[in-house]
Write a protein that holds these residues in place. Sequence first.
Motif, PDB file in Angstrom:
ATOM      1  N   GLN A 436     -27.481  17.482   6.059  1.00 46.75           N
ATOM      2  CA  GLN A 436     -28.529  16.504   5.770  1.00 46.75           C
ATOM      3  C   GLN A 436     -28.513  16.099   4.299  1.00 46.75           C
ATOM      4  O   GLN A 436     -28.640  14.906   3.976  1.00 46.75           O
ATOM      5  N   SER A 439     -25.967  13.604   3.455  1.00 48.66           N
ATOM      6  CA  SER A 439     -25.988  12.312   4.146  1.00 48.66           C
ATOM      7  C   SER A 439     -26.691  11.250   3.292  1.00 48.66           C
ATOM      8  O   SER A 439     -27.514  11.563   2.441  1.00 48.66           O
ATOM      9  N   ARG A 447     -36.167  10.893   0.878  1.00 50.84           N
ATOM     10  CA  ARG A 447     -35.838  12.305   1.133  1.00 50.84           C
ATOM     11  C   ARG A 447     -36.715  13.166   0.251  1.00 50.84           C
ATOM     12  O   ARG A 447     -36.874  12.897  -0.953  1.00 50.84           O
ATOM     13  N   ASP A 612     -36.201  13.878   5.709  1.00 51.61           N
ATOM     14  CA  ASP A 612     -35.899  12.446   5.551  1.00 51.61           C
ATOM     15  C   ASP A 612     -36.896  11.662   6.392  1.00 51.61           C
ATOM     16  O   ASP A 612     -37.106  11.972   7.569  1.00 51.61           O
ATOM     17  N   ARG A 626     -35.016  13.047   9.992  1.00 52.61           N
ATOM     18  CA  ARG A 626     -34.158  14.235   9.983  1.00 52.61           C
ATOM     19  C   ARG A 626     -34.887  15.315   9.206  1.00 52.61           C
ATOM     20  O   ARG A 626     -35.591  15.023   8.228  1.00 52.61           O
ATOM     21  N   THR A 628     -34.455  19.614   8.024  1.00 48.17           N
ATOM     22  CA  THR A 628     -33.745  20.901   8.027  1.00 48.17           C
ATOM     23  C   THR A 628     -34.633  21.963   7.385  1.00 48.17           C
ATOM     24  O   THR A 628     -35.136  21.772   6.279  1.00 48.17           O
TER      25      THR A 628
END
Lengths: 750, 750
Positions: A436, A439, A447, A612, A626, A628
């Motif tokens: 992640q 990216s 983010r 994100d 997204r 994590t």
Amino acid sequence: MSEAREFKYIGQRTIRPDGYDKVTGRANYGADLSLPGMIWGKILRSPHAHANIKNIDLSKAQAHPDVLAIATYQDFPHVQSEAFQAGEVPTDIIDLARNVLADDKVLYHGHAIAAIAARSESAAQDALSLIEVEYEVLPPVMDVADAMKPEAAVLHNNMFTQGLAEPADKASNIASRMELKKGDVAAGFALADLVVERDFYTPTVHQGYIEPHATTVRFEENGQAMVWCSTQGHFDVRASTAKLLNMPLGKLKVVASEIGGGFGGKTTVYLEPVALILSRKSGKPVKMVMTRDEVFRASGPGSATRSHVKIGAMKDGTITAMQASLCFEAGAFKGSPMGPGCMTVFTPYDVENMYIEGYDVVVNKPKVAAYRAPGAPQAEFAAEMVINEIASKLGIDPIELRLRNAAKEGTQTVYGPKLKRVGLVECLEAAKNSPQYQSALKANQGRGLAAGFWFNIGGLSSVTINMNPDGSGTILEGSPDIGGSRASMQMMAAEELGIPIDQLKPLVADTEHVAYNATTGGSRTTFATGMAVIEAAQDVVRQLKERAAAVWNITAEQVDWADGVAINTTGDDRLTVAEICKDAEKTGGQIAGTGNINARGAGPSFAVHLCDVEVDPDTGKVDVIRYTAIQDAGKAIHPSYVEGQYQGGAAQGIGWALNEEYIYNKDGIMENAGFLDYRIPLASDLPMIETVIIEIPNSFHPFGVRGVGETGIVPPLAAVATAVSEAIGVVMTDLPCSPPRVLAAIHGKS
Amino acid sequence: MSEAREFKYIGQRTIRPDGYDKVTGRANYGADLSLPGMIWGKILRSPHAHANIKNIDLSKAQAHPDVLAIATYQDFPHVQSEAFQAGEVPTDIIDLARNVLADDKVLYHGHAIAAIAARSESAAQDALSLIEVEYEVLPPVMDVADAMKPEAAVLHNNMFTQGLAEPADKASNIASRMELKKGDVAAGFALADLVVERDFYTPTVHQGYIEPHATTVRFEENGQAMVWCSTQGHFDVRASTAKLLNMPLGKLKVVASEIGGGFGGKTTVYLEPVALILSRKSGKPVKMVMTRDEVFRASGPGSATRSHVKIGAMKDGTITAMQASLCFEAGAFKGSPMGPGCMTVFTPYDVENMYIEGYDVVVNKPKVAAYRAPGAPQAEFAAEMVINEIASKLGIDPIELRLRNAAKEGTQTVYGPKLKRVGLVECLEAAKNSPQYQSALKANQGRGLAAGFWFNIGGLSSVTINMNPDGSGTILEGSPDIGGSRASMQMMAAEELGIPIDQLKPLVADTEHVAYNATTGGSRTTFATGMAVIEAAQDVVRQLKERAAAVWNITAEQVDWADGVAINTTGDDRLTVAEICKDAEKTGGQIAGTGNINARGAGPSFAVHLCDVEVDPDTGKVDVIRYTAIQDAGKAIHPSYVEGQYQGGAAQGIGWALNEEYIYNKDGIMENAGFLDYRIPLASDLPMIETVIIEIPNSFHPFGVRGVGETGIVPPLAAVATAVSEAIGVVMTDLPCSPPRVLAAIHGKS
């Protein structure tokens, strides 16, 4: 703890022992017990946020043919006695009594006033309207900042602020103040090239457990009583209920039902003492079940907070000083998680100069309860937002900034101990290396990254392991299983005994079938109860060796133990657990082992979350695209449940960051007491949350366990708010980042 | 065991801990558990006493819309497998399987053939008639004497007599023969001045427990199962049911309900495995409850016997030889209590020459189960009748005759050990001094006296004691309470811990919450489980001393313990149990103790009963007009329950002597399977039974306990029959002394 230990069972993804019962519907939750002759209890609740009760007229309700008992605060006569109030911890129990049934004042909308038990649930509900209460309505105090003002209406005219340099001279809504410091922040700020300071706000939120509070109780003629309820800690339900009812502990049996979520909210009592009074008065078993509306209005949500955080750093990213002022709403009675908030706010950082002050403040809202890492998400939200702003302003990657200042082995915490080996650096490195983080983002996306810390406490746990003649056994523990801990206990016992996992059945025993266990909370269960399991298993192994020695006519010291097998060191003989248990009758009876501990130490753990988001600039709606979650588990006993905890913590934190909040009108009436209007994230709202388990063994636990349930809710508030801030270009200091507030921020900017 | 020990709690007449639950109806018995989705099971039973099953057609029953499962013997496939039959104790389990559901042969009227589970009890009952069974009826074998004849129809063509000097060469109804001897009876009889020998008969009788067999079970998808049932031994229900269902022990949880009488009859399984098969097949919980008719026809009554006893004595009353041949009916499968019958028959006597042979014989009646002192009442009836006849013929007082020959410390038993100190002489002296023995009789009255012996066994018991933070605690034992043993455990633990009785709550835990306990039987519970309680309490005291030592910073050896108080021998400090438990969190967690034992030794005890009767010469009706039961308790933990056991044993023995018997017609059909026709004594039939507790401490038990439940049923058969014999002037050798038989004896005489 030897890091080299190779585990046979620990670390596997085994079938959970309670799975079948749950998927078939056989598991019995709080509302699932009915008893012969049982009647129903319902509670009359305050329509006002703040009012004096001038009079309660029960006469019409008492005359109702279906009404069998009524309970009010007058049913706690001993709590009001001078003797009791002079005794030990009286204030907490008096507050608890007054929260369970209001005395002469109602302190929040939904505050319990009286309870009726009747032959049916509907009769009990209907009869509530026959109770006539005369109120003197007072101005509600609904925000911590307002409550702290000198001119604020005072909730408790006998409450004086504790923790001040000089004794308070007049009643106040500030229950207490605390201060933590290390070094010299003034000197630290003087060294800084950049100082950022901001105010932050987090709203009142609810844990959102799916199962409402529910109990069925029976008070018996001989003074014995039984309580069945959904709780995180039936031993502490016993303790507080026994105090409220002036009963000896040994007369009160509490059985923890299966639990449909707690997250800290099921660590106190609401219905249980009331139901017992109704049962004692009516001579019948009584069932009480909250509606969702009651859960929102009258259980214990998480604290709303207002904080001010100020951090200074040098150009190279070295943080020179951290300062915070944290104001926590306690709700109607003192006791917010201000303390752990102060203790955790800056713990991810190895910084020389810190100063933290905290305030515990009462307001006209329900008394808060614990909520997953209580106090930490609110406090660390503020700190992490400022850290991210500093990274941004200094042009340093937020991971690099944190790595430069990260807490590590030897770091002196502001609250006391030096850290032993911890995994924050490893979490940060994992974040840096995560797919992640590598990216790219698109337009309207942002983010955010944040770290989080939680203690993961120890405490009292008791475990008995009973062996069967075929070498299988049961593990009796007293920690309600809110996150898969039965599986953990099973695996740890199997590891220690060296027998297959399915040979051991973990059971959450009631208060009579196992000795005292502290409430499941603080992520203590796998850590502390796990240690008690290991001790009980070691006690069994000790006896197995003695029995083998008796068979071989040697001393126990001449018996080795490996992998579930006793080894005669003076010869070639071997005996398995099953063989020893089968013949236990010849060597002195069947085998049972106990482990009773007050677990020393804790399992300090850190997490780093990456979020994100994409913001719809037209509506202000935020989608998490997204996510994590990276966290140090110490040792992941059952990786699937560890991942589940990481994901659950992230999901709740995302809800807190984006949508959840108690909405009150000007009179202090909660306007969104339901899951349609109080919006927790649905599966369809979230992406699959990616997880990374870091394993840096905890030196306090023989297998290295830390505890994994709570840390994961700490980073999301800042991770999400930072991502939103990045996407829209405005620092979001107030939660939730709901569409109206995001839209206002966007418009304010443009 | 120090006789000088002064007890603080032992010996008091305390309130029984289970009393409230029983008098309020709150106690839950075998039939009192219902589960969601539960269905009902019913059993199709044989209308024949002896028949081959040619075919069973289940098709119509299977087609019934309410029928959800059917069980037959075919549901025990593994029992029939060669591997299983080659394994350990296969025969017993195969017999058990074949008793629970008949294989290819029905062996008694009422023998279970198939079971149906249906949505309602009535649907299950109705559907039984849809099962079509084709029988080949065989001649029934209904009496032990007939069964032993070479020409008798053979029940099991694969059963060969065990225990013969040479292996049997053809199948027989005699399952086994045993022999016990000491000295030389031929030489003994040669010394005798008088030899009396007679044949005796005792009928098939039932224990007459008020609660029928009942169970509710649930077999779960994951192979776990739960059984709730009325039993004297849930651990042994687990063991045998698990074997029958080919389940691992650890998958089967058995919960003992409250029990409405057992007396030995609830020590095996009838419904439980069948209900589990039905539950496994239907996927639903299943309840099964026997009718009274089924209890009589198809549970386990007490053995009918035919005995021959021959005793020789010198003129001065010295007994020179005793010889017995005891033939016990086992019912349909081997396993009567012939063994204990042989072991006990002459044990009240210290006589040099003895010879006893016993036969275990199958007949077409239900398989017998244990019945209070199994085997002893029948065997000792015969012996005591002959002793009384010798006393009469020698003109010696029956007490004096017994005192001259009484077993005492050092007496070599015919079955093995020498007796340690026992109380027979004291019982005889008490009888001699009793008001009843001094009283005069009137016309048509007679007096009988008899002694009786029972072992009172030890065995496996496991106990956990969990302490609470207020110093109260729970005692987890695994011995179903059939005679007040919860009170005994409570008192023994209180004595050892030195805390008030009401601070301790005794609980009969299920198979998962305490380690293995042997079945409540053999009067083992207060003796053996009591010892485990004492050990667990000592384990708690050991820890309490360690904790006190930790508080005082001394060694545990420097702590004394007296009366519930830890004493610092190096100073003046004292800590009570409550104080240590309250602060246990500071010294290492809450305290739990375990006691796991295989109790060595036994509690051999003797009783002497005195019975006065009056016989109506016109009807043959016998009224017991006065009765005194004298028995050595070793130490009476709770005198009221000890007296209750004495009275209960006497009452059952009086019923056996006077009225109770299974009445069969020529086809082997039981004709009195109900309490109207099978007449147990009612309260109105009996006088208040006087009791005398003798206390000669048992050296095997720390408090001197023997066990009191069974010995009291041994003397009544001979005491009553002797009293009747004295009243009518005819020796009554056959029981019961029912009006027809007494009238026949009177008429035979006149």
